[in-house]
Design a protein around this motif. Sequence first.
Motif, PDB file in Angstrom:
ATOM      1  N   VAL A  14       0.974  -1.071  -0.019  1.00 53.81           N
ATOM      2  CA  VAL A  14       0.006   0.012   0.166  1.00 53.81           C
ATOM      3  C   VAL A  14       0.839   1.243  -0.063  1.00 53.81           C
ATOM      4  CG1 VAL A  14      -1.813   1.280   1.315  1.00 53.81           C
ATOM      5  CG2 VAL A  14      -1.794  -1.291   1.202  1.00 53.81           C
ATOM      6  N   PHE A  15       1.829   1.193   0.748  1.00 53.16           N
ATOM      7  CA  PHE A  15       3.029   2.357   0.872  1.00 53.16           C
ATOM      8  C   PHE A  15       3.405   2.572  -0.699  1.00 53.16           C
ATOM      9  CE2 PHE A  15       6.775   4.539   1.689  1.00 53.16           C
ATOM     10  CZ  PHE A  15       6.638   5.448   2.486  1.00 53.16           C
ATOM     11  N   GLY A  18       1.233   4.443  -2.663  1.00 52.98           N
ATOM     12  CA  GLY A  18       0.984   5.589  -2.426  1.00 52.98           C
ATOM     13  C   GLY A  18       2.220   6.403  -3.038  1.00 52.98           C
ATOM     14  N   MET A  33      -4.368  12.346  -1.810  1.00 52.59           N
ATOM     15  CA  MET A  33      -4.975  11.053  -1.272  1.00 52.59           C
ATOM     16  C   MET A  33      -3.937   9.884  -1.248  1.00 52.59           C
ATOM     17  SD  MET A  33      -8.343  10.886  -3.813  1.00 52.59           S
ATOM     18  CE  MET A  33      -9.317  12.296  -3.993  1.00 52.59           C
ATOM     19  N   SER A  34      -2.892  10.132  -2.096  1.00 51.82           N
ATOM     20  CA  SER A  34      -1.777   9.135  -1.930  1.00 51.82           C
ATOM     21  C   SER A  34      -1.228   9.026  -0.601  1.00 51.82           C
ATOM     22  CB  SER A  34      -0.983   9.402  -3.214  1.00 51.82           C
ATOM     23  OG  SER A  34      -1.715   9.196  -4.395  1.00 51.82           O
ATOM     24  N   GLU A  36      -2.333  10.131   2.059  1.00 51.24           N
ATOM     25  CA  GLU A  36      -3.241   9.337   3.194  1.00 51.24           C
ATOM     26  C   GLU A  36      -3.252   7.902   3.060  1.00 51.24           C
ATOM     27  OE1 GLU A  36      -4.662  11.165   5.269  1.00 51.24           O
ATOM     28  OE2 GLU A  36      -4.559  13.167   4.550  1.00 51.24           O
ATOM     29  N   LEU A  37      -3.001   7.677   1.806  1.00 54.18           N
ATOM     30  CA  LEU A  37      -2.736   6.137   1.738  1.00 54.18           C
ATOM     31  C   LEU A  37      -1.542   5.516   2.470  1.00 54.18           C
ATOM     32  CD1 LEU A  37      -3.589   4.543  -1.881  1.00 54.18           C
ATOM     33  CD2 LEU A  37      -4.541   4.025   0.300  1.00 54.18           C
ATOM     34  N   LEU A  39       0.066   7.337   4.803  1.00 55.51           N
ATOM     35  CA  LEU A  39       0.060   7.482   6.296  1.00 55.51           C
ATOM     36  C   LEU A  39      -0.794   6.026   6.749  1.00 55.51           C
ATOM     37  CD1 LEU A  39      -0.991  11.048   6.791  1.00 55.51           C
ATOM     38  CD2 LEU A  39       0.636   9.883   7.780  1.00 55.51           C
ATOM     39  N   ASN A  40      -1.946   5.691   6.105  1.00 54.68           N
ATOM     40  CA  ASN A  40      -2.751   4.383   6.577  1.00 54.68           C
ATOM     41  C   ASN A  40      -1.950   3.143   6.485  1.00 54.68           C
ATOM     42  OD1 ASN A  40      -5.604   3.994   7.024  1.00 54.68           O
ATOM     43  ND2 ASN A  40      -5.782   5.893   5.765  1.00 54.68           N
TER      44      ASN A  40
ATOM     45  N   LEU B  16      -6.097  -3.203  -1.007  1.00 52.15           N
ATOM     46  CA  LEU B  16      -5.046  -3.052  -2.201  1.00 52.15           C
ATOM     47  C   LEU B  16      -5.548  -2.738  -3.605  1.00 52.15           C
ATOM     48  CD1 LEU B  16      -2.756  -6.120  -1.878  1.00 52.15           C
ATOM     49  CD2 LEU B  16      -2.078  -3.633  -1.933  1.00 52.15           C
ATOM     50  N   VAL B  22      -7.308   4.286  -6.286  1.00 51.85           N
ATOM     51  CA  VAL B  22      -7.096   5.737  -6.100  1.00 51.85           C
ATOM     52  C   VAL B  22      -5.870   6.195  -6.942  1.00 51.85           C
ATOM     53  CG1 VAL B  22      -6.200   7.008  -4.217  1.00 51.85           C
ATOM     54  CG2 VAL B  22      -7.950   5.571  -3.560  1.00 51.85           C
ATOM     55  N   VAL B  23      -4.966   5.412  -7.127  1.00 52.30           N
ATOM     56  CA  VAL B  23      -3.903   5.703  -7.750  1.00 52.30           C
ATOM     57  C   VAL B  23      -3.842   5.881  -9.037  1.00 52.30           C
ATOM     58  CG1 VAL B  23      -1.360   5.328  -8.017  1.00 52.30           C
ATOM     59  CG2 VAL B  23      -2.267   5.431  -5.876  1.00 52.30           C
ATOM     60  N   LEU B  35     -10.804   5.783  -2.147  1.00 53.36           N
ATOM     61  CA  LEU B  35     -10.270   5.996  -0.892  1.00 53.36           C
ATOM     62  C   LEU B  35     -11.220   5.640   0.078  1.00 53.36           C
ATOM     63  CD1 LEU B  35      -7.478   6.974  -0.315  1.00 53.36           C
ATOM     64  CD2 LEU B  35      -8.625   9.189   0.320  1.00 53.36           C
ATOM     65  N   PHE B  39      -9.967   3.083   3.232  1.00 50.49           N
ATOM     66  CA  PHE B  39      -9.916   3.211   4.681  1.00 50.49           C
ATOM     67  C   PHE B  39     -10.844   2.463   5.281  1.00 50.49           C
ATOM     68  CE2 PHE B  39      -9.370   8.032   3.974  1.00 50.49           C
ATOM     69  CZ  PHE B  39      -8.390   7.838   3.762  1.00 50.49           C
ATOM     70  N   VAL B  42      -8.716  -0.915   5.907  1.00 53.91           N
ATOM     71  CA  VAL B  42      -7.579  -0.924   6.939  1.00 53.91           C
ATOM     72  C   VAL B  42      -8.340  -0.875   8.309  1.00 53.91           C
ATOM     73  CG1 VAL B  42      -6.101   0.655   7.918  1.00 53.91           C
ATOM     74  CG2 VAL B  42      -6.055   0.330   5.337  1.00 53.91           C
ATOM     75  N   TYR B  46      -7.612  -3.478  11.294  1.00 56.40           N
ATOM     76  CA  TYR B  46      -7.414  -3.198  12.761  1.00 56.40           C
ATOM     77  C   TYR B  46      -8.246  -4.141  13.561  1.00 56.40           C
ATOM     78  CZ  TYR B  46      -5.165   1.330  11.301  1.00 56.40           C
ATOM     79  OH  TYR B  46      -4.288   2.365  10.879  1.00 56.40           O
ATOM     80  N   TYR B  62     -10.882   9.203   9.627  1.00 59.64           N
ATOM     81  CA  TYR B  62     -10.617   9.108   8.079  1.00 59.64           C
ATOM     82  C   TYR B  62     -11.716   9.082   7.156  1.00 59.64           C
ATOM     83  CZ  TYR B  62      -5.656   8.478   8.331  1.00 59.64           C
ATOM     84  OH  TYR B  62      -4.208   8.892   8.582  1.00 59.64           O
ATOM     85  N   LEU B  70     -11.585  16.127   1.729  1.00 62.53           N
ATOM     86  CA  LEU B  70     -11.242  15.450   0.494  1.00 62.53           C
ATOM     87  C   LEU B  70     -12.185  15.944  -0.555  1.00 62.53           C
ATOM     88  CD1 LEU B  70      -8.744  12.748   0.995  1.00 62.53           C
ATOM     89  CD2 LEU B  70      -8.097  15.006  -0.170  1.00 62.53           C
ATOM     90  N   LEU B 106      12.380  -2.192   0.550  1.00 62.55           N
ATOM     91  CA  LEU B 106      11.216  -2.377   1.793  1.00 62.55           C
ATOM     92  C   LEU B 106      11.027  -4.115   1.803  1.00 62.55           C
ATOM     93  CD1 LEU B 106       8.267  -0.051   1.075  1.00 62.55           C
ATOM     94  CD2 LEU B 106       9.732   0.018   3.020  1.00 62.55           C
TER      95      LEU B 106
END
Lengths: 100, 167
Positions: A14-15, A18, A33-34, A36-37, A39-40, B16, B22-23, B35, B39, B42, B46, B62, B70, B106
């Motif tokens: 996800v990072f 973003g 928005m990216s 925010e992604l 950060l999430n 995902l 979104v992107v 988005l 949220f 996610v 949690y 969020y 937004l 990463l």
Amino acid sequence: MIDLNSYLILSASVFVLGVIGVVTRRNAIIVFMSIELMLNSVNLTLVAFSSFLGDATGQILVFFVMTIAAAEAAVGLAIVIALFRNKQTVNIDEINILKW
Amino acid sequence: MELTTIVFYVFAAITLIAGAIVVFSRSIVYSAFALLFAFFGVAGLYVLLMADFLAVTQLMIYVGAILVLLIFGVMLTTRVIDVQMRTGTIHVLPALLIVAALAGVLVHVLVSTDWKVLPELFTPEETAPQIGTALLTTYVLPFEVASVILLVALIGAAMIARRERKV
């Protein structure tokens, strides 16, 4: 049972999504928005570590990250709206008055 | 397959796919609505991680605040009448290189590190009392600073976004 690595790989993905959004998109709000992604995804990492270590401190950190994200969203959108009023665009490649 | 495993994969897939929309979506309105699902995904994760307080906070802050803000931003900065909702991409090739390098780092870190974790998922009864106690004892200073930051951000956002007064 899901292990820690699954959560870490998910939040890394996800990072990275973003980051793709931040470096390729032209519209400032989509860049937003990216962010925010991203950060999430970091929040998800913190919560995963917190749960797998049995320590609530990570969740407190997430709480603060959410606070900062809310403040950042308010100020960032105010800046975007102020920019739009002055330049009539939110495309970040057209907002280049700092460049010469 | 265990139920938690299935639930994890469902929420991971929601997060995902929504993140990808979104992107990569051409339409900014689709991005904003995707988005929402990211949220939600996610927040579901949690819950799966036994962080009930944070899951509710995630939905409230969020979905309830940031996403609405937004969408306001989208509506205020896009000429809806002109159908100017499409947005483009720039610098795709250098971006791909940067992102590939970042992803490599990463994945390398999280695969090669020997994470010290408990043998199985720790399940506290409720996280809200623990978080509340810690916030008002150990972390009381950051807590107060956060409240000041929120106030400053509120005033600053109103200052920046309002129309300049004619002198």
